[in-house]
Design a protein around this motif. Sequence first.
Motif, short mmCIF file in Angstrom:
data_model
loop_
_atom_site.label_atom_id
_atom_site.label_comp_id
_atom_site.label_asym_id
_atom_site.label_seq_id
_atom_site.Cartn_x
_atom_site.Cartn_y
_atom_site.Cartn_z
N HIS A 1 66.54 -29.38 -129.10
CA HIS A 1 65.72 -30.36 -129.82
C HIS A 1 66.13 -30.31 -131.29
O HIS A 1 66.16 -29.23 -131.91
CB HIS A 1 64.25 -29.98 -129.64
CG HIS A 1 63.28 -30.87 -130.35
ND1 HIS A 1 62.04 -30.44 -130.75
CD2 HIS A 1 63.37 -32.17 -130.74
CE1 HIS A 1 61.39 -31.44 -131.33
NE2 HIS A 1 62.17 -32.49 -131.34
N VAL A 2 66.43 -31.45 -131.87
CA VAL A 2 66.85 -31.52 -133.28
C VAL A 2 65.70 -32.12 -134.08
O VAL A 2 65.34 -33.28 -133.93
CB VAL A 2 68.13 -32.39 -133.42
CG1 VAL A 2 68.52 -32.52 -134.90
CG2 VAL A 2 69.27 -31.78 -132.62
N HIS A 3 65.12 -31.28 -134.95
CA HIS A 3 63.99 -31.76 -135.75
C HIS A 3 63.83 -30.85 -136.99
O HIS A 3 64.79 -30.19 -137.40
CB HIS A 3 62.72 -31.78 -134.89
CG HIS A 3 61.64 -32.69 -135.42
ND1 HIS A 3 61.90 -33.86 -136.11
CD2 HIS A 3 60.28 -32.58 -135.39
CE1 HIS A 3 60.76 -34.44 -136.43
NE2 HIS A 3 59.77 -33.69 -136.02
N THR A 4 62.66 -30.81 -137.55
CA THR A 4 62.45 -30.13 -138.83
C THR A 4 62.71 -28.62 -138.77
O THR A 4 62.92 -28.00 -139.81
CB THR A 4 61.01 -30.37 -139.33
OG1 THR A 4 60.10 -30.00 -138.28
CG2 THR A 4 60.79 -31.84 -139.66
N HIS A 5 62.68 -28.04 -137.58
CA HIS A 5 62.90 -26.59 -137.46
C HIS A 5 64.36 -26.20 -137.62
O HIS A 5 64.67 -25.02 -137.84
CB HIS A 5 62.37 -26.08 -136.11
CG HIS A 5 63.03 -26.72 -134.93
ND1 HIS A 5 62.77 -28.02 -134.55
CD2 HIS A 5 63.96 -26.25 -134.05
CE1 HIS A 5 63.49 -28.32 -133.48
NE2 HIS A 5 64.22 -27.26 -133.16
#
Length: 514
Positions: free
Chosen positions: A81-85
Amino acid sequence: MDHPALAELTLRLHEDDNVVIAMRDLEPGTYALRAGGTLSVTDAVPRGHKVAVAPVAEGEPVRKYGQVIGFASAAITPGRHVHTHNTAFQMFERAYDFGVDARPTTYVPENARATFQGIVRQDSRPATRNYIGILTTVNCSATAAKLIAERFKYDGLAEFPNVDGVVSLTHDTGCGMAGPGSEGFEVLRRTLTGYANHPNFAGFLVLGLGCEVNQVSSLVEHWQIPAHKITVPMTIQELGGTRKTVAEGIARIKDMLPDVNNVTRETVSASELVLAMECGGSDGYSGITANPALGAAADLLVAHGGTAVFGETPEIYGAEHLLARRAATTEVGEKLIRRIHWWEDYTAKHSGSMDNNPSPGNKAGGLTTILEKSLGAAAKGGTTNLADVVEFAEAITAKGLVFMDTPGYDPVNATGMVAGGSQVLCFTTGRGSAFGCKPTPSVKLATNTDVYQRMTDDMDINCGVIADGEASVAEMGRQIFDHVLEVASGKQTKSEELGYGDEEFVPWQLGAVM
């Protein structure tokens, strides 16, 4: 064992992208790839969010739309998953090649252009609505203005069917600010002047307290209001207090009503329309469905000789180089970049960052950085040349695509574009923004079918059918264009049916409160 096909559950926007967008919730598991082989998705990926399809080393760019949307803050392996983390904003150089993508506009012949049924004012400008306004010069006159307008709600206009309403335009400033020559003062006056000149207002009261910095007398004195427009300046102190002011205001509006009601709609070319374009409560679908569909509608309007305007300068940050490439002239491109640099200085001065955006709701919907949000937001601008760049609330005079320098806060952005002369507004939303902006009707465009179905009383058009595979961007663009013409002809929007628009007048406040 058969594995579900990743291509059927995700969308890849450009061959150079190292992420794809989940079109529905993805569970961890093994998915078949179109070119053969499999991809192990290791995280649950919510609908509208991104999943990596190629390795991205720490510090390397994450790409969507074929553009940089951020940089890996940790190594990202395929299937994550590619996101703010694991993805963050950072500054990077962008080439401002002014005008290299500008192309001659192909116009529809004048005798074949679309039309709408508008109210043509005596100065030949067409209106889409017929309001009486109460402009307030200061917050101190807000309550009196609302009390006057309240008298004409419900059945107060029953005898005047051609009057769309009496709207009080109240705000939080006008005093406790530096006076003439200061940035905040001039922006407020430009905004009030734009509303006073708006064709959707047939007449108005200008209501002040009497002792404020933003004086009624000096404001009205410098206006160049069309002679046919009824203008009544008033101050509470001169009239002897609130009760007398409210009674006088009601009486003055009653005197206006017969003349304001005396209008008929007639056929007007779509070339006379100025369409404002807004996106708010954005999600991962905004740049895929509603925004590009609205951009297609804007292209159609420009081809018919009209004008489309959009703003929110902090929300094109990271995509401004693409707009600069479409600038009609080098001067237009330079005006855009000067505003970008102003915002960089402005946010730094106030200990902020251009990546203070996206909002929590945007991030929940799948947007990770301002770069990603901006690339989706810029899609509202369609594909035509950028004809002009104007200041906040400045009169829009150019034909074609125009950019207005505004904040990203929805009510402020819309206030600026309405002050500039927009007679219709289209508002795209993925999270479900509720909004109206009298005197200009607001058309709500849902980016996904879920929010359209959950908020059907607020949404006018479902652009989620693009993601559902039921319509193309071009087809939705045509539907939006046709709907705009119907609204310009008097068809009520969902926001108007609900009564939105009285509280959304929000001038941009600049400068110190003193």
